[in-house]
Motif scaffolding. Structure first.
Motif, short mmCIF file in Angstrom:
data_model
loop_
_atom_site.label_atom_id
_atom_site.label_comp_id
_atom_site.label_asym_id
_atom_site.label_seq_id
_atom_site.Cartn_x
_atom_site.Cartn_y
_atom_site.Cartn_z
N ASP A 190 0.82 -1.20 0.00
CA ASP A 190 0.00 0.00 0.00
C ASP A 190 0.86 1.26 0.00
N GLU A 191 2.01 1.20 -0.65
CA GLU A 191 2.94 2.34 -0.65
C GLU A 191 2.22 3.60 -1.13
N PRO A 192 2.22 4.66 -0.29
CA PRO A 192 1.52 5.89 -0.69
C PRO A 192 2.30 6.68 -1.73
N GLY A 193 1.58 7.46 -2.51
CA GLY A 193 2.25 8.33 -3.47
C GLY A 193 1.90 8.03 -4.91
N THR A 194 2.63 8.67 -5.79
CA THR A 194 2.41 8.57 -7.23
C THR A 194 3.45 7.68 -7.87
N GLU A 195 3.01 6.75 -8.70
CA GLU A 195 3.94 5.90 -9.45
C GLU A 195 4.85 6.76 -10.31
N LEU A 196 6.12 6.40 -10.36
CA LEU A 196 7.10 7.16 -11.14
C LEU A 196 8.02 6.20 -11.87
N THR A 197 8.08 6.34 -13.18
CA THR A 197 8.98 5.53 -14.01
C THR A 197 10.08 6.43 -14.56
N TRP A 198 11.32 6.03 -14.30
CA TRP A 198 12.48 6.83 -14.73
C TRP A 198 13.29 6.01 -15.74
N ARG A 199 13.50 6.61 -16.91
CA ARG A 199 14.33 6.01 -17.94
C ARG A 199 15.52 6.91 -18.21
N GLY A 200 16.67 6.30 -18.44
CA GLY A 200 17.86 7.09 -18.71
C GLY A 200 18.96 6.26 -19.32
N GLN A 201 20.09 6.91 -19.55
CA GLN A 201 21.24 6.25 -20.13
C GLN A 201 22.51 6.79 -19.49
N ILE A 202 23.48 5.91 -19.32
CA ILE A 202 24.78 6.29 -18.79
C ILE A 202 25.76 6.36 -19.95
N ARG A 203 26.40 7.52 -20.14
CA ARG A 203 27.32 7.74 -21.26
C ARG A 203 28.64 8.33 -20.75
N GLY A 204 29.66 8.26 -21.61
CA GLY A 204 30.93 8.90 -21.34
C GLY A 204 30.95 10.30 -21.91
N LEU A 205 32.03 11.04 -21.64
CA LEU A 205 32.14 12.41 -22.14
C LEU A 205 32.11 12.47 -23.67
N ASP A 206 32.58 11.40 -24.32
CA ASP A 206 32.59 11.37 -25.78
C ASP A 206 31.27 10.90 -26.37
N GLY A 207 30.28 10.70 -25.53
CA GLY A 207 28.98 10.26 -26.00
C GLY A 207 28.83 8.75 -26.09
N SER A 208 29.89 8.02 -25.78
CA SER A 208 29.83 6.56 -25.87
C SER A 208 28.90 5.98 -24.81
N GLU A 209 28.20 4.91 -25.17
CA GLU A 209 27.31 4.22 -24.25
C GLU A 209 28.16 3.33 -23.34
N LEU A 210 27.94 3.43 -22.05
CA LEU A 210 28.80 2.73 -21.10
C LEU A 210 28.15 1.44 -20.61
N ALA A 211 28.76 0.34 -20.97
CA ALA A 211 28.31 -0.97 -20.49
C ALA A 211 28.77 -1.17 -19.06
N GLY A 212 28.07 -2.01 -18.32
CA GLY A 212 28.46 -2.31 -16.95
C GLY A 212 28.10 -1.25 -15.94
N GLY A 213 27.26 -0.29 -16.35
CA GLY A 213 26.88 0.77 -15.44
C GLY A 213 25.81 0.33 -14.46
N LYS A 214 25.70 1.07 -13.38
CA LYS A 214 24.65 0.78 -12.41
C LYS A 214 24.20 2.07 -11.72
N VAL A 215 22.95 2.04 -11.25
CA VAL A 215 22.36 3.18 -10.57
C VAL A 215 21.90 2.72 -9.19
N GLU A 216 22.55 3.23 -8.15
CA GLU A 216 22.06 3.02 -6.78
C GLU A 216 21.08 4.15 -6.50
N ILE A 217 19.92 3.80 -5.99
CA ILE A 217 18.89 4.80 -5.78
C ILE A 217 18.24 4.60 -4.41
N TRP A 218 17.98 5.70 -3.73
CA TRP A 218 17.27 5.67 -2.45
C TRP A 218 16.57 7.01 -2.25
#
Length: 288
Positions: free
Chosen positions: A132-160
């Motif tokens: 019964d978690e209160p609040g509004t559902e939120l879906t976040w989409r994104g991408q992890i890239r390098g300074l040169d625009g390259s897509e970075l494999a092996g990335g992770k997002v810690e979130i709290w």
């Protein structure tokens, strides 16, 4: 309190959360011995003390005021609120100096409520929550890239983040251990998707020593709603950030001074009508 009574998050106390923050800092490895030349220790300590002396002389601080300060400092320690005090009023400047040479995405303070080793899951991930978690559902989409625009494999997002009432799991009673905490592993192209709930603004604890300072100074204790993240990828510098929501009343006067324009999100109504969705990417600097 009887055995049949159960504490809820609304029973959270500053001393209890402060004690947990202190214990977590002690076990975090951040206290590892640092080899600092005596000359630098002397320089930094002397300049801090000189600033204190200048304040006393300029404003003619009395013995009563001095003793009130002494009592308050003792109280900060007794309440275990040094992590809270330092993270709210000091860390934003340390972060500013530590990241001033970075060219990628902006970061900001970690704050006192980070817990390492949150449960991992591949993208798309869904943060643990109550039925019964209160609040509004939120879906976040994104991408992890390098300074040169390259897509970075092996990335992770810690979130709290806080829940819909402004409380953090592991720092308030009655919440599941990993409620609204997790680590989502990006795919081979650095893409990630995280399903969570929109957090609420909240006041930092005010029933302890930090609250006494706030009351005595006539300040407010509010932090705007925000999502904490640590984003990393092999060969690149980890970034610690907080992401904020537009229109929050305290984006402009956050007590922790941690809001930056680059960290403001742009959530939209979800295409399927279920809550909100947003896109926010990260650009990481290479390791030195």
């Amino acid at each position: 309190m009887t055995m049949s009574q159960t504490l809820s998050e609304f029973d959270a106390k500053a001393a209890e959360s402060g004690s947990k923050a202190t214990e977590r800092f002690k076990s975090s490895g951040k206290r590892a011995a640092l080899e600092v030349p005596k000359e630098r220790v002397s320089l930094l300590a002397r300049e801090v003390l000189e600033a204190v002396y200048a304040t006393i002389r300029t404003h003619k601080v009395t013995y009563d005021e001095y003793n009130a300060l002494k009592e308050w400092l003792i109280g900060v320690g007794e309440d275990g609120e040094w992590p809270l005090f330092l993270d709210v009023w000091v860390e934003h400047v340390v972060e500013e100096v530590a990241t001033e040479d970075r060219k990628g995405s902006k970061g900001t303070i970690e704050g006192p409520y980070y817990v390492p080793n949150s449960p991992e899951q591949p993208t798309p991930g869904r943060l643990p929550r109550r039925e019964d978690e209160p609040g509004t559902e939120l879906t976040w989409r994104g991408q992890i890239r390098g300074l040169d625009g390259s897509e970075l494999a092996g990335g992770k997002v810690e979130i709290w983040h806080a829940d819909g009432a402004g409380f953090y799991s592991q720092y308030a009673p009655g919440l599941p251990e990993w409620n609204l905490r997790g680590t989502v592993l990006a795919d081979e192209d650095g893409n990630f998707e995280i399903q969570t709930m929109r957090p609420a603004p909240y006041q930092i604890p005010t029933d302890g020593a930090c609250g006494k300072l706030i009351a005595a100074a006539g300040w407010h204790a509010w932090r705007p709603a925000h999502i904490h993240v640590k984003v990393s990828a092999p060969g690149h510098q980890q970034i610690t950030a907080q992401l904020y929501f537009p229109g929050d009343a305290h984006n402009d006067d956050d007590i922790a001074s941690a809001v930056k324009p680059e960290l403001i999100l742009d959530p939209k109504p979800a295409a399927d009508g279920a809550g909100e969705e947003m896109v926010y990417d990260f650009v990481l600097d290479p390791e030195d």
